[in-house]
Design a protein around this motif. Structure first.
Motif, PDB file in Angstrom:
ATOM      1  N   ALA A  80       0.812  -1.221   0.000  1.00 11.14           N
ATOM      2  CA  ALA A  80       0.000   0.000   0.000  1.00 11.14           C
ATOM      3  C   ALA A  80       0.844   1.269   0.000  1.00 11.14           C
ATOM      4  N   LEU A  81       1.795   1.359   0.908  1.00 10.73           N
ATOM      5  CA  LEU A  81       2.588   2.592   0.990  1.00 10.73           C
ATOM      6  C   LEU A  81       3.388   2.826  -0.286  1.00 10.73           C
ATOM      7  N   GLU A  82       3.913   1.744  -0.861  1.00 13.18           N
ATOM      8  CA  GLU A  82       4.671   1.876  -2.097  1.00 13.18           C
ATOM      9  C   GLU A  82       3.758   2.287  -3.259  1.00 13.18           C
ATOM     10  N   MET A  83       2.558   1.694  -3.295  1.00 12.92           N
ATOM     11  CA  MET A  83       1.608   2.066  -4.349  1.00 12.92           C
ATOM     12  C   MET A  83       1.251   3.545  -4.228  1.00 12.92           C
ATOM     13  N   GLU A  84       0.968   3.983  -3.014  1.00 13.14           N
ATOM     14  CA  GLU A  84       0.641   5.395  -2.793  1.00 13.14           C
ATOM     15  C   GLU A  84       1.828   6.279  -3.183  1.00 13.14           C
ATOM     16  N   GLY A  85       3.018   5.879  -2.764  1.00 17.10           N
ATOM     17  CA  GLY A  85       4.209   6.660  -3.066  1.00 17.10           C
ATOM     18  C   GLY A  85       4.461   6.773  -4.553  1.00 17.10           C
ATOM     19  N   LEU A  86       4.270   5.691  -5.287  1.00 20.39           N
ATOM     20  CA  LEU A  86       4.495   5.734  -6.731  1.00 20.39           C
ATOM     21  C   LEU A  86       3.462   6.617  -7.437  1.00 20.39           C
ATOM     22  N   ILE A  87       2.218   6.531  -6.995  1.00 27.27           N
ATOM     23  CA  ILE A  87       1.181   7.388  -7.584  1.00 27.27           C
ATOM     24  C   ILE A  87       1.510   8.851  -7.306  1.00 27.27           C
ATOM     25  N   ARG A  88       1.836   9.142  -6.062  1.00 26.00           N
ATOM     26  CA  ARG A  88       2.151  10.531  -5.697  1.00 26.00           C
ATOM     27  C   ARG A  88       3.432  11.001  -6.388  1.00 26.00           C
ATOM     28  N   ALA A  89       4.390  10.103  -6.594  1.00 23.42           N
ATOM     29  CA  ALA A  89       5.609  10.464  -7.321  1.00 23.42           C
ATOM     30  C   ALA A  89       5.267  10.843  -8.757  1.00 23.42           C
ATOM     31  N   ALA A  90       4.352  10.105  -9.371  1.00 26.23           N
ATOM     32  CA  ALA A  90       3.926  10.422 -10.739  1.00 26.23           C
ATOM     33  C   ALA A  90       3.206  11.763 -10.802  1.00 26.23           C
ATOM     34  N   LEU A  91       2.618  12.159  -9.683  1.00 24.38           N
ATOM     35  CA  LEU A  91       1.910  13.442  -9.622  1.00 24.38           C
ATOM     36  C   LEU A  91       2.824  14.601  -9.226  1.00 24.38           C
ATOM     37  N   GLY A  92       4.113  14.307  -9.009  1.00 23.87           N
ATOM     38  CA  GLY A  92       5.051  15.395  -8.756  1.00 23.87           C
ATOM     39  C   GLY A  92       5.900  15.287  -7.511  1.00 23.87           C
ATOM     40  N   GLU A  93       5.595  14.350  -6.635  1.00 24.58           N
ATOM     41  CA  GLU A  93       6.399  14.172  -5.421  1.00 24.58           C
ATOM     42  C   GLU A  93       7.431  13.069  -5.671  1.00 24.58           C
ATOM     43  N   GLU A  94       8.333  13.319  -6.623  1.00 23.33           N
ATOM     44  CA  GLU A  94       9.265  12.303  -7.106  1.00 23.33           C
ATOM     45  C   GLU A  94      10.066  11.625  -6.001  1.00 23.33           C
ATOM     46  N   GLU A  95      10.408  12.358  -4.968  1.00 20.22           N
ATOM     47  CA  GLU A  95      11.241  11.811  -3.895  1.00 20.22           C
ATOM     48  C   GLU A  95      10.589  10.628  -3.184  1.00 20.22           C
ATOM     49  N   LEU A  96       9.281  10.483  -3.289  1.00 18.11           N
ATOM     50  CA  LEU A  96       8.595   9.379  -2.616  1.00 18.11           C
ATOM     51  C   LEU A  96       8.939   8.022  -3.231  1.00 18.11           C
ATOM     52  N   ALA A  97       9.461   8.019  -4.440  1.00 20.50           N
ATOM     53  CA  ALA A  97       9.817   6.764  -5.102  1.00 20.50           C
ATOM     54  C   ALA A  97      11.288   6.421  -4.946  1.00 20.50           C
ATOM     55  N   ASP A  98      12.062   7.301  -4.336  1.00 20.59           N
ATOM     56  CA  ASP A  98      13.518   7.138  -4.294  1.00 20.59           C
ATOM     57  C   ASP A  98      13.992   5.852  -3.628  1.00 20.59           C
ATOM     58  N   ASN A  99      13.341   5.398  -2.599  1.00 23.18           N
ATOM     59  CA  ASN A  99      13.833   4.248  -1.842  1.00 23.18           C
ATOM     60  C   ASN A  99      13.004   2.981  -2.040  1.00 23.18           C
ATOM     61  N   ILE A 100      12.197   2.958  -3.076  1.00 24.43           N
ATOM     62  CA  ILE A 100      11.393   1.767  -3.357  1.00 24.43           C
ATOM     63  C   ILE A 100      12.214   0.847  -4.255  1.00 24.43           C
ATOM     64  N   PRO A 101      12.415  -0.416  -3.850  1.00 24.26           N
ATOM     65  CA  PRO A 101      13.203  -1.343  -4.668  1.00 24.26           C
ATOM     66  C   PRO A 101      12.604  -1.524  -6.072  1.00 24.26           C
ATOM     67  N   THR A 104       9.810  -3.980  -6.626  1.00 22.09           N
ATOM     68  CA  THR A 104       8.546  -3.515  -6.055  1.00 22.09           C
ATOM     69  C   THR A 104       7.922  -2.467  -6.968  1.00 22.09           C
ATOM     70  N   VAL A 105       8.747  -1.598  -7.524  1.00 21.23           N
ATOM     71  CA  VAL A 105       8.250  -0.575  -8.452  1.00 21.23           C
ATOM     72  C   VAL A 105       7.552  -1.244  -9.626  1.00 21.23           C
ATOM     73  N   VAL A 106       8.200  -2.213 -10.250  1.00 16.67           N
ATOM     74  CA  VAL A 106       7.616  -2.875 -11.417  1.00 16.67           C
ATOM     75  C   VAL A 106       6.294  -3.540 -11.052  1.00 16.67           C
ATOM     76  N   ALA A 107       6.291  -4.325  -9.979  1.00 12.98           N
ATOM     77  CA  ALA A 107       5.071  -5.031  -9.589  1.00 12.98           C
ATOM     78  C   ALA A 107       3.939  -4.059  -9.262  1.00 12.98           C
ATOM     79  N   ALA A 108       4.234  -3.029  -8.506  1.00 11.25           N
ATOM     80  CA  ALA A 108       3.199  -2.063  -8.123  1.00 11.25           C
ATOM     81  C   ALA A 108       2.710  -1.267  -9.328  1.00 11.25           C
TER      82      ALA A 108
END
Length: 142
Positions: A80-101, A104-108
């Motif tokens: 959940a947190l990674e999914m939220e972070g990736l969505i928010r990163a796509a909306l402009g909060e890029e730093e939220l995706a920085d530490n996601i493996p 996990t990025v691909v799967a989410a």
């Protein structure tokens, strides 16, 4: 990386053709997703921007992720947190995706992309345009 396999994956996700999507993920995964991250990432970002306003709040994103996860028996295993972070990163909060493996990025991204495409209920022509747009955006980064 065969871009047509990635485009076919996007189309399979939009049709909820899970057998084809699983086979394509296996085929693409066998090559280590080299080059594939850009196409999936581009499609993911385009789908996110179609679904969420640029000023979507973290609460709105979290509510969508929660509702989406709840639709699946194994929803509690989805990140959940990674999914939220990736969505928010796509909306402009890029730093939220920085530490996601990367895995996990691909799967989410594949999971969220599939859900967003199902919600969009695109016509075949709209889906073709969407895939073309994703390929063009990805080509800028390849």
């Amino acid at each position: 990386m065969d871009v047509s396999a990635l485009s076919n994956l996007i189309r399979a996700l939009a049709r909820a053709d899970w057998d084809t999507a699983d086979a394509l993920v296996g085929e693409i995964g066998g090559s280590g997703w080299v080059g594939g991250l850009q196409v999936i990432g581009a499609a993911f970002a385009l789908a996110v921007h179609r679904r969420f306003d640029a000023d979507a709040t973290p609460t709105e994103v979290a509510a969508w992720v929660s509702a989406t996860r709840a639709q699946y028996e194994e929803g509690d295993t989805l990140p959940a947190l990674e999914m939220e972070g990736l969505i928010r990163a796509a909306l402009g909060e890029e730093e939220l995706a920085d530490n996601i493996p990367a895995e996990t990025v691909v799967a989410a991204e594949v999971f969220v992309l599939g859900q967003l495409l199902l919600e969009a209920k695109m016509s075949p022509a709209e889906l073709d345009d969407f895939v073309d747009d994703a390929e063009q955006v990805a080509a800028e980064y390849l």
